[in-house]
Design a protein around this motif. Structure first.
Motif, mmCIF file in Angstrom:
data_model
loop_
_atom_site.group_PDB
_atom_site.id
_atom_site.type_symbol
_atom_site.label_atom_id
_atom_site.label_comp_id
_atom_site.label_asym_id
_atom_site.label_seq_id
_atom_site.Cartn_x
_atom_site.Cartn_y
_atom_site.Cartn_z
ATOM 1 N N ILE A 213 0.837 -1.201 0.000
ATOM 2 C CA ILE A 213 0.000 0.000 0.000
ATOM 3 C C ILE A 213 0.873 1.252 0.000
ATOM 4 C CG2 ILE A 213 -1.798 1.260 1.234
ATOM 5 C CD1 ILE A 213 -2.659 -1.503 2.401
ATOM 6 N N LEU A 214 1.957 1.235 0.764
ATOM 7 C CA LEU A 214 2.867 2.380 0.780
ATOM 8 C C LEU A 214 3.514 2.580 -0.590
ATOM 9 C CD1 LEU A 214 4.615 1.935 4.251
ATOM 10 C CD2 LEU A 214 2.834 3.582 3.640
ATOM 11 N N ASN A 215 3.834 1.485 -1.260
ATOM 12 C CA ASN A 215 4.388 1.580 -2.614
ATOM 13 C C ASN A 215 3.403 2.260 -3.555
ATOM 14 O OD1 ASN A 215 6.720 0.289 -1.800
ATOM 15 N ND2 ASN A 215 6.132 -1.710 -2.611
ATOM 16 N N TRP A 216 2.128 1.918 -3.390
ATOM 17 C CA TRP A 216 1.083 2.526 -4.217
ATOM 18 C C TRP A 216 1.011 4.032 -3.970
ATOM 19 C CZ3 TRP A 216 -3.836 4.057 -1.892
ATOM 20 C CH2 TRP A 216 -4.701 4.652 -2.808
ATOM 21 N N ILE A 217 1.023 4.440 -2.707
ATOM 22 C CA ILE A 217 0.976 5.870 -2.379
ATOM 23 C C ILE A 217 2.197 6.598 -2.931
ATOM 24 C CG2 ILE A 217 1.190 7.515 -0.464
ATOM 25 C CD1 ILE A 217 -1.626 6.628 -0.860
ATOM 26 N N ASN A 218 3.360 6.013 -2.753
ATOM 27 C CA ASN A 218 4.590 6.632 -3.268
ATOM 28 C C ASN A 218 4.559 6.751 -4.790
ATOM 29 O OD1 ASN A 218 5.766 6.980 -0.735
ATOM 30 N ND2 ASN A 218 6.646 4.918 -0.732
ATOM 31 N N ASN A 219 3.924 5.783 -5.421
ATOM 32 C CA ASN A 219 3.836 5.802 -6.882
ATOM 33 C C ASN A 219 2.945 6.941 -7.369
ATOM 34 O OD1 ASN A 219 4.575 4.641 -9.408
ATOM 35 N ND2 ASN A 219 2.528 3.757 -9.569
ATOM 36 N N ILE A 220 1.946 7.308 -6.573
ATOM 37 C CA ILE A 220 1.124 8.469 -6.922
ATOM 38 C C ILE A 220 2.004 9.713 -7.009
ATOM 39 C CG2 ILE A 220 -0.692 10.028 -6.114
ATOM 40 C CD1 ILE A 220 -2.160 7.649 -4.956
ATOM 41 N N LYS A 221 2.881 9.888 -6.026
ATOM 42 C CA LYS A 221 3.780 11.056 -6.018
ATOM 43 C C LYS A 221 4.721 11.033 -7.217
ATOM 44 C CE LYS A 221 5.789 14.676 -4.010
ATOM 45 N NZ LYS A 221 6.909 14.957 -4.916
ATOM 46 N N ILE A 222 5.261 9.884 -7.534
ATOM 47 C CA ILE A 222 6.180 9.763 -8.667
ATOM 48 C C ILE A 222 5.458 10.116 -9.970
ATOM 49 C CG2 ILE A 222 7.516 8.124 -10.052
ATOM 50 C CD1 ILE A 222 8.109 6.641 -7.367
ATOM 51 N N GLN A 223 4.252 9.545 -10.146
ATOM 52 C CA GLN A 223 3.488 9.814 -11.372
ATOM 53 C C GLN A 223 3.062 11.274 -11.454
ATOM 54 O OE1 GLN A 223 0.518 6.781 -12.641
ATOM 55 N NE2 GLN A 223 1.164 5.647 -10.842
ATOM 56 N N LEU A 224 2.702 11.855 -10.313
ATOM 57 C CA LEU A 224 2.311 13.268 -10.289
ATOM 58 C C LEU A 224 3.473 14.144 -10.740
ATOM 59 C CD1 LEU A 224 0.365 15.565 -9.568
ATOM 60 C CD2 LEU A 224 1.178 15.390 -7.194
ATOM 61 N N ASP A 225 4.642 13.922 -10.189
ATOM 62 C CA ASP A 225 5.814 14.720 -10.543
ATOM 63 C C ASP A 225 6.160 14.569 -12.026
ATOM 64 O OD1 ASP A 225 6.053 15.638 -7.959
ATOM 65 O OD2 ASP A 225 7.552 14.151 -7.362
ATOM 66 N N TYR A 256 -11.052 8.125 10.219
ATOM 67 C CA TYR A 256 -12.340 7.922 10.880
ATOM 68 C C TYR A 256 -12.545 6.462 11.256
ATOM 69 C CZ TYR A 256 -17.379 7.841 11.664
ATOM 70 O OH TYR A 256 -18.627 7.653 12.218
ATOM 71 N N ASN A 257 -12.074 5.566 10.381
ATOM 72 C CA ASN A 257 -12.250 4.133 10.612
ATOM 73 C C ASN A 257 -11.068 3.493 11.329
ATOM 74 O OD1 ASN A 257 -14.866 3.161 9.096
ATOM 75 N ND2 ASN A 257 -13.899 4.678 7.762
ATOM 76 N N ASN A 258 -10.088 4.328 11.710
ATOM 77 C CA ASN A 258 -8.910 3.843 12.438
ATOM 78 C C ASN A 258 -8.205 2.720 11.681
ATOM 79 O OD1 ASN A 258 -7.134 4.031 14.615
ATOM 80 N ND2 ASN A 258 -8.148 2.380 15.727
ATOM 81 N N VAL A 259 -7.967 2.967 10.412
ATOM 82 C CA VAL A 259 -7.318 1.979 9.537
ATOM 83 C C VAL A 259 -6.019 2.581 9.010
ATOM 84 C CG1 VAL A 259 -7.490 0.772 7.321
ATOM 85 C CG2 VAL A 259 -9.485 0.884 8.842
ATOM 86 N N GLY A 260 -4.952 1.783 9.002
ATOM 87 C CA GLY A 260 -3.715 2.170 8.347
ATOM 88 C C GLY A 260 -3.029 3.392 8.926
ATOM 89 N N LEU A 261 -2.592 3.308 10.177
ATOM 90 C CA LEU A 261 -1.966 4.469 10.823
ATOM 91 C C LEU A 261 -0.685 4.897 10.107
ATOM 92 C CD1 LEU A 261 -2.495 3.561 14.600
ATOM 93 C CD2 LEU A 261 -3.862 5.083 13.144
ATOM 94 N N THR A 262 0.127 3.936 9.700
ATOM 95 C CA THR A 262 1.346 4.265 8.954
ATOM 96 C C THR A 262 1.003 4.901 7.619
ATOM 97 O OG1 THR A 262 2.514 2.410 9.985
ATOM 98 C CG2 THR A 262 3.486 3.343 7.988
ATOM 99 N N LEU A 263 -0.012 4.374 6.971
ATOM 100 C CA LEU A 263 -0.468 4.921 5.688
ATOM 101 C C LEU A 263 -0.965 6.352 5.868
ATOM 102 C CD1 LEU A 263 -1.206 4.635 2.708
ATOM 103 C CD2 LEU A 263 -3.334 3.515 3.415
ATOM 104 N N GLN A 264 -1.680 6.602 6.939
ATOM 105 C CA GLN A 264 -2.152 7.965 7.206
ATOM 106 C C GLN A 264 -0.984 8.944 7.284
ATOM 107 O OE1 GLN A 264 -4.951 8.296 10.529
ATOM 108 N NE2 GLN A 264 -5.639 6.191 10.171
ATOM 109 N N LYS A 265 0.062 8.540 7.981
ATOM 110 C CA LYS A 265 1.237 9.415 8.115
ATOM 111 C C LYS A 265 1.901 9.645 6.755
ATOM 112 C CE LYS A 265 2.227 8.170 12.924
ATOM 113 N NZ LYS A 265 1.780 9.507 13.411
ATOM 114 N N GLU A 266 1.925 8.613 5.931
ATOM 115 C CA GLU A 266 2.531 8.753 4.605
ATOM 116 C C GLU A 266 1.707 9.701 3.730
ATOM 117 O OE1 GLU A 266 5.941 8.053 2.616
ATOM 118 O OE2 GLU A 266 5.406 7.210 4.585
#
Length: 277
Positions: A213-225, A256-266
């Motif tokens: 999931i973190l890879n997916w989020i990071n990939n959004i940033k790469i594609q955006l740039d 709100y659903n208390n899911v993915g605390l590390t993902l939230q920080k990312e």
């Protein structure tokens, strides 16, 4: 069209009592006009009646629902003139895809579709979302087109299906990226929130590990740039706003659903990196 509209108004008045109606004929007529530019017929009558038939009142048997599913994802419905932009063909596609959540929801509660059938629907749906060019929300004089919101609803429902596994979910997130990273206009009709819900459902399945999931989020940033460098300043702004609005919606749903605390920080870091002030 007039006869169908009259019938559906009468059915609605009678609290969706289908006694005396030939259901197969009625379904066939509804499918012929599923993309009508008459917003009352398309949105308030045909769509709502399908919902009553499939989900609310269990009017249709499993064979009828299977046949309806096959038609909704065929070349004359979900793929009807796919690739056109700002033509009336979008109403056929967007309201065909909107029937899928009804059917997928019923199948999860009372399974009747095979794994191969679900995988076929997934393939058709993913291809449709990637290739849809007409992302208008509300069209003056014709009502809601809303192709990306409707597609997001279908993606969110299929994300929850037991036959959809890890690889499917990874691809689903990539499909969402393809539409979130959109530079031609700003989504202004709640598409970002509905795409965020589809992403949340994918994450909440629990089949993907944190690093995926973190890879997916990071990939959004790469594609955006990368994409920002390829478009004009105005389109770069549209691109950034679409990504930012999507991430805001996903972030608060996770929180709100208390899911993915590390993902939230990312996501917080990513949002901070793309803010203007």
């Amino acid at each position: 069209m007039a006869d169908l509209k009259f019938q559906l108004i009468e059915i609605k008045k009678n609290d969706y009592n289908f006694t005396g109606y030939d259901l197969n004929k009625l379904i066939s007529e509804m499918l012929k006009d599923i993309g009508s530019t008459d917003s009352e017929l398309r949105d308030e009558l045909i769509y709502i009646t399908f919902g009553q038939m499939i989900v609310a009142n269990n009017i249709l048997n499993k064979d009828q629902i299977k046949q309806l599913l096959d038609i909704c994802v065929d070349d004359q419905h979900l793929f009807y003139r796919l690739g056109e932009n700002e033509t009336d063909s979008v109403f056929v596609r967007s309201f065909s895809v909107l029937i899928l959540p009804f059917i997928l929801n019923v199948d999860q509660r009372d399974p009747f579709l095979s794994e191969s059938e679900i995988k076929y629907v997934r393939k058709r749906l993913f291809t449709y979302v990637r290739e849809e060019k007409d992302v208008r929300g509300y069209v003056d004089g014709k009502g809601w087109a809303h192709s990306m919101a409707h597609a997001a609803d279908a993606l969110g429902e299929i994300a929850n299906h037991p036959y959809i596994k890890e690889d499917d979910l990874i691809e689903l997130l990539e499909v969402i990226n393809a539409k979130v990273l959109f530079p031609n206009s700003i989504y202004t009709h709640n598409e970002d929130e509905r795409m965020a819900l589809a992403a949340f459902n994918t994450i909440d399945r629990g089949l993907l590990n944190e690093q995926q999931i973190l890879n997916w989020i990071n990939n959004i940033k790469i594609q955006l740039d990368t994409q920002k460098k390829l478009v004009s300043d105005l389109n770069s702004l549209y691109l950034k706003l679409n990504v930012r609005n999507f991430l805001y919606n996903l972030y608060f749903r996770l929180r709100y659903n208390n899911v993915g605390l590390t993902l939230q920080k990312e996501i917080e870091k990513l949002l901070d990196s793309i803010r203007d002030f």
